[in-house]
Design a protein around this motif. Structure first.
Motif, short mmCIF file in Angstrom:
data_model
loop_
_atom_site.label_atom_id
_atom_site.label_comp_id
_atom_site.label_asym_id
_atom_site.label_seq_id
_atom_site.Cartn_x
_atom_site.Cartn_y
_atom_site.Cartn_z
N GLY A 193 4.26 10.92 -2.32
CA GLY A 193 4.19 11.28 -0.91
C GLY A 193 3.27 12.44 -0.59
O GLY A 193 3.05 12.76 0.58
N ASN A 194 2.70 13.07 -1.60
CA ASN A 194 1.80 14.20 -1.39
C ASN A 194 0.37 13.74 -1.67
O ASN A 194 0.00 13.49 -2.81
CB ASN A 194 2.17 15.36 -2.31
N ILE A 195 -0.43 13.63 -0.61
CA ILE A 195 -1.78 13.08 -0.74
C ILE A 195 -2.68 13.96 -1.61
O ILE A 195 -3.72 13.54 -2.09
CB ILE A 195 -2.40 12.89 0.67
N LEU A 221 0.83 -1.21 0.00
CA LEU A 221 0.00 0.00 0.00
C LEU A 221 0.86 1.26 0.00
O LEU A 221 0.58 2.22 -0.73
CB LEU A 221 -0.94 0.00 1.21
N LEU A 222 1.92 1.25 0.81
CA LEU A 222 2.82 2.41 0.85
C LEU A 222 3.53 2.58 -0.49
O LEU A 222 3.70 3.71 -0.96
CB LEU A 222 3.85 2.24 1.98
N GLY A 223 3.92 1.47 -1.10
CA GLY A 223 4.59 1.54 -2.40
C GLY A 223 3.71 2.17 -3.46
O GLY A 223 4.16 3.05 -4.21
#
Length: 310
Positions: free
Chosen positions: A151-153, A141-143
Motif C-alpha cells: 500500500g505504500n507507493i 492491478l490492486l492485488g
C-alpha cells in the motif's frame, strides 16, 4: 456414474490438481532454500524427466499419432514455439519468481494471466471490456500493488527480480493458453504438453548446463523433486483435465484457484514464510478475478443460449 457423482468427482479431481500444483511450488521453494538448488538446475530437469515420461507413454500407446505432430511444417513451427515461448518461459520464470520470493507470492502473481488473456482477446476482437472484465482488471492491478508495496507507493516489499519474473510468468501463461489453439484442434493436450516439455527442457539444458550445479542430493531432495515431477506435473495435469471433462472449464478454473491458496499455506506452515494481512488481501483480490471472469463467461454463454431460443 450419476450426474451428482460426476460433479462431485470432477470437483475433487480439480481441487486435487490445483492442490498438487501448489505443492510443486512449495517443494521448489524447499529445494531453493534448504538444498542449494537453483532455477537453472531445477527447471531443465523437471521438464525433461516429466516430458520424457509422458512422451514414452504416448509412444508406447500409439507411436504413429505421437510422431504425427511433426508431419507438417506449420505444426512443427507451432510446437517448437509453444515449447519455447509457452512451456519453457512459463516454467523458468515461475520457479525464478519462487527463488526470489516464495511459492505463495509466485503462484498468486501467475494468476494475473486470466486478466491478461481477457485483455488480449478484447484487443484481437476489437471490442471494449465489459463491466465485469473492468472490475476483474482493477482487482488484479490492486492485488499486485498491495503484494508488491503493502500500500505504500514509495516502497517495494518484494524484490524487483521477483516482480519481473512473476509478471513474465503471467505473460508466458497467456502465450501458453492462446498460442497452441490450432494444435489443440488436431492433437490431445497431454501429447502437446509432453512435446513442449521435452523441447523446453532440452533448450534449457543447452543454455544452463544443469550438470555444472551441485545442489544437495539426499532423500529429502529426491522426495521433493519426485513430488514436483510426479504430483506437480503429471498427476496434477491429468486430474485437472479429467475435472474439466466432468464439470466444464468454467467451474474447473474456479476450483483450480485452490493452487495459490495451497502454495501460500504450505509456504506459511511448512517453510515458515511470514505474510501480513495486506498480503492476504492482495492474494484474495487476484484470486477473485478468476471467479469474476468465470461467472461473467458463464453469464455470456447463458445469454447466448437465451437469444438462440427466442
Amino acid at each position: 456414474m450419476t450426474g451428482q457423482n460426476k460433479k462431485i468427482t470432477g470437483i475433487l479431481l480439480t481441487l486435487l490438481g490445483g492442490g498438487f500444483w501448489g505443492l510443486s511450488g512449495a517443494c521448489g521453494q524447499y529445494l531453493f532454500e534448504y538444498k542449494g538448488a537453483t532455477s537453472e538446475w531445477l527447471v531443465p530437469i523437471r521438464l525433461l524427466l516429466a516430458g520424457y515420461a509422458m512422451l514414452a507413454f504416448f509412444l508406447i500407446k500409439d507411436r504413429k499419432s505421437t510422431l504425427s505432430v511433426w508431419k507438417t511444417k506449420k505444426n512443427a513451427i507451432d510446437i517448437i514455439f509453444y515449447g519455447l515461448a509457452g512451456m519453457m518461459l512459463c516454467q523458468y520464470t515461475y520457479f525464478a519468481t519462487i527463488e526470489n520470493s516464495n511459492a505463495g507470492t509466485a503462484t498468486v502473481i501467475q494468476y494475473l494471466s486470466p486478466v491478461m488473456i481477457m485483455a488480449v482477446v478484447c484487443f484481437m476482437e476489437k471490442k471494449l471490456p465489459n463491466i465485469a472484465e473492468l472490475v476483474a482488471m482493477a482487482c488484479a492491478l490492486l492485488g499486485v500493488f498491495l503484494i508488491a508495496t503493502h500500500g505504500n507507493i514509495n516502497q517495494m516489499i518484494i524484490s524487483k527480480e521477483a516482480l519481473f519474473y512473476g509478471l513474465n510468468t503471467a505473460i508466458a501463461v497467456v502465450i501458453y493458453n492462446l498460442q497452441p489453439r490450432n494444435l489443440m484442434k488436431q492433437f490431445s493436450t497431454p501429447l502437446l504438453i509432453a512435446w513442449a516439455m521435452v523441447i523446453g527442457g532440452t533448450v534449457l539444458c543447452i543454455i544452463f548446463k544443469p550438470w555444472i550445479y551441485s545442489p544437495i542430493i539426499d532423500l529429502e531432495a529426491v522426495m521433493a523433486l519426485t513430488a514436483i515431477i510426479l504430483f506437480g506435473t503429471i498427476v496434477s495435469f491429468c486430474f485437472y483435465m479429467q475435472g474439466v471433462k466432468l464439470i466444464g472449464a468454467t467451474h474447473a478454473s474456479m476450483y483450480a484457484s485452490v493452487e495459490p491458496v495451497s502454495a501460500a499455506l504450505l509456504s506459511f506452515l511448512w517453510l515458515k514464510v511470514s505474510f501480513e494481512i495486506v498480503d492476504f488481501v492482495g492474494f484474495a483480490l487476484i484470486i477473485l478475478t478468476i471467479f469474476i471472469l468465470a461467472l461473467a463467461s458463464k453469464g455470456d454463454i447463458l445469454n447466448a443460449k437465451i437469444k438462440q431460443n427466442v
